[in-house]
Design an enzyme around this catalytic site. Structure first.
Site, PDB file in Angstrom:
ATOM      1  N   SER A 184       0.820  -1.210   0.000  1.00 27.67           N
ATOM      2  CA  SER A 184       0.000   0.000   0.000  1.00 27.67           C
ATOM      3  C   SER A 184       0.853   1.259   0.000  1.00 27.67           C
ATOM      4  CB  SER A 184      -0.907   0.013   1.243  1.00 27.67           C
ATOM      5  OG  SER A 184      -1.609   1.221   1.363  1.00 27.67           O
ATOM      6  N   GLY A 185       0.269   2.334  -0.520  1.00 34.92           N
ATOM      7  CA  GLY A 185       0.871   3.651  -0.417  1.00 34.92           C
ATOM      8  C   GLY A 185       0.521   4.348   0.878  1.00 34.92           C
ATOM      9  N   ASP A 186      -0.221   3.674   1.731  1.00 29.82           N
ATOM     10  CA  ASP A 186      -0.600   4.236   3.036  1.00 29.82           C
ATOM     11  C   ASP A 186      -0.614   3.098   4.040  1.00 29.82           C
ATOM     12  OD1 ASP A 186      -1.882   5.987   5.073  1.00 29.82           O
ATOM     13  OD2 ASP A 186      -2.198   7.299   3.362  1.00 29.82           O
ATOM     14  N   ASP A 187      -1.308   3.266   5.160  1.00 29.89           N
ATOM     15  CA  ASP A 187      -1.300   2.236   6.192  1.00 29.89           C
ATOM     16  C   ASP A 187      -1.909   0.929   5.675  1.00 29.89           C
ATOM     17  OD1 ASP A 187      -0.340   4.164   8.062  1.00 29.89           O
ATOM     18  OD2 ASP A 187      -2.402   4.870   8.348  1.00 29.89           O
ATOM     19  N   SER A 218       4.748  -1.204   3.148  1.00 28.10           N
ATOM     20  CA  SER A 218       4.228   0.161   3.089  1.00 28.10           C
ATOM     21  C   SER A 218       5.370   1.146   3.361  1.00 28.10           C
ATOM     22  CB  SER A 218       3.101   0.357   4.102  1.00 28.10           C
ATOM     23  OG  SER A 218       2.611   1.685   4.043  1.00 28.10           O
TER      24      SER A 218
END
Length: 404
Positions: A184-187, A218
């Site tokens: 993911s690009g986030d959590d 991540s």
């Protein structure tokens, strides 16, 4: 769905998505219903804004997260449902989010991006055995739900795209997350419960959450994040058997003055980390707010946070633990943890940074900061981890055998 709803009450209905590629906009599920996606089927999300109705902000947030006002409905959604299953033979849901990401980065969106799956005000929810790709924003978002099972998911999005969180249980009670792989690009997992004065007013916590056997990549965010929208409270979170690879932080607590509520009774164990910036990160200065109506005197309570039986390799900083002045984070316990630090000629980073916190440690390397004093010098003392079984862990996963 209108035809299926006529038979759902007579024992349930099932919609099978057969092999092939199927383009669709947002659609609603019904109760007593199973959506089964064949292993060779791909649901493709429309890239046209007109295929996603505008809906009101969540009451615990007060506004959309990307922009003030309304938000786009999620691709797969449902409200006030009982007994709903989204599953398959590892079939695929592709959010085709690239056009949404470009618009978001260019500030060309007037409303909040759709999620891939959002189930609201529902109970007995199961999402399992699926591959999810490239959501415009969050991938899986159960909110105001009870008795939720999320298992066997593969979730993949570019690591340079913001807000593509994997699984975000939000103001939910009795949730279990199992056997999932997330890039993911986030959590990878973000536990939430509302934003500032809106979350405080709505007052619905996330509680009794069990996470097991998660693998996460991540680079810019956390493997497991608690907050930052935690104004309804977060309590009794249990996570174990976690693998983190090339991620910014293993466990992160995010909050700020104005959030109110609490994050407490958190238990993490058997956590392996490879190539990380932080193993442990607590931030009491995560100052994003929905509007100017928040109360800066609404201080969060962060207490009884337990980390044990963890190892890390090639980690830049063991712990960056920053509470709130006048509102320290207390009851932090770290035991049986070994972090091998990344050493470079240019590195002058201290292994620990601690302010406005209080707690204890036992058998931790490198030696923690003075605010995490040795609990009983010369003795091995484990941090707590509950021995009881949550009710959601006793629920048997529903499976389908489908021939197409």
């Amino acid at each position: 769905m209108a035809n299926l709803s006529k038979v759902a009450a007579d024992g349930g209905a099932q919609l099978i998505v057969p092999p092939g590629k199927w383009l669709t906009g947002s659609f609603n599920l019904i109760s007593q219903f199973t959506l089964y996606i064949h292993k060779e089927a791909v649901i493709l999300a429309s890239q046209n804004e007109s295929d996603y109705p505008l809906i009101d902000p969540l009451p615990s947030y007060g506004r959309g997260r990307d922009a003030a006002g309304k938000r786009f409905a999620s691709l797969i959604t449902g409200t006030k449902l009982t007994d709903v299953v989204i599953t398959g033979g590892n079939g695929t849901i592709d959010g085709q989010g690239s056009i949404w990401w470009k618009k978001f980065k260019a500030n060309k969106l007037n409303n909040t991006r759709p999620y891939l799956i959002e189930i609201m005000y529902s109970n007995q929810v199961q999402i399992s055995n699926l591959t999810m790709l490239n959501s415009p924003s969050w991938h899986v978002h159960p909110v105001y739900c009870k008795d939720v099972i999320v298992e066997g998911l593969t979730i993949i999005a570019p690591v340079d795209v913001p807000n593509t969180d994997g699984i975000n249980p939000d103001s939910c009670t009795n949730t279990r997350i199992r056997d999932s792989y997330i890039v993911s690009g986030d959590d990878c997992i973000a536990v939430k419960s509302g934003w500032d004065e809106y979350g405080i007013r709505f007052g619905m916590p996330t509680q009794h959450l069990s996470i097991k056997r998660l693998t996460c990549i991540s680079p810019d965010s956390a493997v497991i994040a608690l907050g930052s929208e935690m104004s309804g409270g977060i309590q009794d979170v249990r996570a174990e058997d976690i693998i983190a690879i090339n991620s910014q932080s293993g466990i992160r607590i995010k909050t700020a003055p104005g959030r109110g509520a609490y994050v407490k009774d958190i238990y993490i164990k058997n956590f392996k980390m490879y190539t990380m910036k932080y193993a442990f990160w607590m931030a009491g200065n995560y100052n994003s707010h929905p509007d100017l109506g928040f109360d800066p005197k609404a201080l969060p309570v962060i207490q009884n946070i337990n980390y044990r039986d963890m190892v890390g390799q090639n980690v830049s900083i063991a712990g960056n633990l920053v509470g709130i002045k006048g509102d320290p984070f207390t009851g932090i316990c770290i035991s049986n943890v070994t972090i091998d630090l990344a050493h470079t000629k240019k590195s002058k980073l201290q292994p620990w940074n601690c302010t406005d916190i209080a707690g204890t440690s036992s058998r931790v390397s490198p030696q923690p900061c003075g605010l995490l004093a040795e609990k009983q010098p010369g003795k091995s003392v484990d941090c707590a981890f509950p021995i009881d079984t949550l009710p959601i862990d006793k629920v048997v996963l529903k499976t389908c055998n489908v021939k197409v």
